[in-house]
Write an enzyme that holds these catalytic residues in place. Structure first.
Site, PDB file in Angstrom:
ATOM      1  N   PRO A 196       0.814  -1.325   0.030  1.00  0.00           N
ATOM      2  CG  PRO A 196      -0.022  -0.946   2.113  1.00  0.00           C
ATOM      3  CD  PRO A 196       0.717  -1.896   1.388  1.00  0.00           C
ATOM      4  CG  ASP A 235       5.097  -1.124   2.957  1.00  0.00           C
ATOM      5  OD1 ASP A 235       3.608  -1.074   3.459  1.00  0.00           O
ATOM      6  OD2 ASP A 235       5.446  -2.058   2.829  1.00  0.00           O
ATOM      7  CG  HIS A 236      -0.150   3.754   4.954  1.00  0.00           C
ATOM      8  ND1 HIS A 236      -0.074   3.881   6.679  1.00  0.00           N
ATOM      9  CD2 HIS A 236      -0.987   4.461   4.809  1.00  0.00           C
ATOM     10  CE1 HIS A 236      -0.743   4.914   6.788  1.00  0.00           C
ATOM     11  NE2 HIS A 236      -1.230   5.383   5.810  1.00  0.00           N
ATOM     12  NE  ARG A 237       2.965  -4.019   3.448  1.00  0.00           N
ATOM     13  CZ  ARG A 237       3.359  -5.198   2.691  1.00  0.00           C
ATOM     14  NH1 ARG A 237       2.888  -6.242   2.554  1.00  0.00           N
ATOM     15  NH2 ARG A 237       4.568  -4.764   1.890  1.00  0.00           N
ATOM     16  CB  VAL A 238       6.909  -0.462   7.138  1.00  0.00           C
ATOM     17  CG1 VAL A 238       8.218  -0.327   7.904  1.00  0.00           C
ATOM     18  CG2 VAL A 238       6.743  -1.638   6.375  1.00  0.00           C
TER      19      VAL A 238
END
Length: 442
Positions: free
Chosen positions: A239, A414-417
């Site tokens: 994402p 990276d929006h997960r990170v």
């Protein structure tokens, strides 16, 4: 007794390779550790060392043969005194059929986790005191780097450990591998929940559209297939979001000119890119939560600043990694970057030199590109896209209109990170380091 020499796996992602050049000919004596061939992997041309001794009785795969699968017999080694005629009837492997064009996308998830997970298994399989089979050169490199050979998975015949296996290994690889081993288990539910993508158009259906037009068909080499698979995976699974800032470069340009004048006698010439690398490495230390990678079901936060830098080569690109960049001087970073870039262009980098890092830089400013959005290279948490420095009218601190050299930067995240506020803090640190270069080096 005749021994088959098999096509080795010289990198974690290698499934096939090109036998670029034989350095030994039939009838030559071969000793363990001798370099007998050059093999092109998906990213580099690497030397292949012998793990057994004898006479090169028969070459089964000719120079220049592409698409040779890993573990395919490429030559036969005979013992001293054994007749070469005894292997003259050895069967030459059938040429490999080219993979279907949809294969890279389907194979994309097979990247690094699987090989990483093998190390603990290899270690568990060897009981205490059991002999570890390794070439002399591999043992020497392992000793120099402090690597436990019992934890290394061998890619040579019968699992023997060779030079390529230990070059990319790290003394602390076992804990990391343990963490990586858990990642595939967590990825399975996510994969099951993912929407089914529409099938890609086949080569035949696309070619049919242009049947009445002149065109040249370009066969994908290993590097292009890898790039296609990795970037397809990145855009489909990561994402992305984007943060943009402009940097005033005038103070940096003046400081750089002064430094280059002083370093001229040493043959050192610093580029703007050298300052960008340093600024990012320092920013990763200033905002440590941004120095992170995605590991399937967890985030790994790194302590050192390992910065990858994209290098364009014919037919593709490399991202060599400058390890511990925050601890190195500008002149050291400049020299290392020049060396890595030169060897990248000749495909002479070892896998450990272009794998790893938590963050990357892609600079297209030298091509006159003002701004662009870069694609994250998994498992990195972010990548910085750098544009050209352009003289522009700006409003000064006193409110008056003046001119300044401005450079656009876009941070793909990276929006997960990394969340939005953390990404903004990281980009702000990079900008402040570039606009205050003397403070950055203090």
């Amino acid at each position: 007794m005749a021994t088959e020499i098999l096509m080795p796996a010289l990198s974690p992602t290698m499934e096939e390779g090109t036998l670029a050049k034989w350095l030994k000919k039939e009838g030559d004596e071969v000793r363990s550790g001798d370099i007998i061939a050059e093999i092109e992997t998906d990213k580099a041309t690497m030397e292949f060392e012998a793990v057994d001794e004898g006479i090169l009785g028969k070459i089964l795969i000719a120079e220049g043969t592409a698409g040779v699968k890993v573990n395919t017999p490429i030559a036969v080694l005979v013992e001293e005194g054994e007749s070469v005629d005894a292997v003259s009837s050895a069967k030459v492997p059938e040429p490999q059929e080219p993979a279907d064009e949809a294969a890279p996308a389907q194979g994309a998830p097979k990247e690094a986790p699987a090989p990483a997970a093998k190390a603990p298994a290899a270690q568990a399989a060897r009981s205490e005191g059991e002999r570890v089979f390794a070439s002399p050169l591999a043992r020497r490199i392992a000793k120099e780097k402090g690597i436990d050979l019992a934890a290394v998975q061998g890619s040579g015949p019968r699992g023997r450990i060779v030079k390529a296996d230990v070059e990319g290994a790290q003394p602390s690889a076992a804990p990391a591998a343990k963490a990586d081993a858990a990642a595939p288990k967590a990825e399975a539910p996510a994969a099951a929940a993912a929407p089914v993508a529409a099938p890609a158009a086949s080569a035949a259906s696309v070619a049919k559209l242009f049947a009445d037009r002149d065109y040249e068909e370009v066969t994908l080499d290993g590097m292009r297939k890898t790039i296609a698979a990795r970037l397809s995976e990145a855009k489909q699974t990561i994402p992305h979001f984007y943060l943009r800032r402009e940097v005033a470069l005038d103070a940096l340009m003046a400081f750089r000119a002064d430094l280059n004048a002083k370093l001229e006698s040493r043959g050192v010439k610093l580029s703007v890119n050298d300052f960008i690398i340093k600024a990012c490495a320092v920013a990763l230390q200033q905002v440590p939560n941004a120095n992170a990678v995605w590991a399937g079901d967890r985030i790994l936060r790194l302590k050192p600043s390992d910065v990858a830098v994209a290098v364009a080569i014919e037919g593709g690109l490399f991202t060599p990694v400058l390890r511990d960049a925050h601890q190195k001087s500008l002149s050291a970073l400049s020299a290392e970057m020049k060396d890595l870039a030169a060897r990248a262009r000749t495909k002479k980098l070892a896998p450990h030199e272009y794998q790893g890092g938590s963050f990357a830089i892609s600079n297209l400013g030298m091509f006159g590109v003002e701004n662009f959005d870069a694609v994250i290279n998994p498992p990195h948490g972010s990548i910085l896209a750098v544009g050209a420095g352009i003289r522009k009218p700006v409003v000064g601190k006193d409110g008056a209109i003046t001119t300044a050299t401005m450079m656009s930067m876009t941070l793909s995240v990276d929006h997960r990170v990394i969340d939005g506020a953390l990404g903004a803090e990281f980009l702000k640190a990079i900008v402040e380091n570039l606009e205050n270069p003397i403070a950055m080096l203090a």
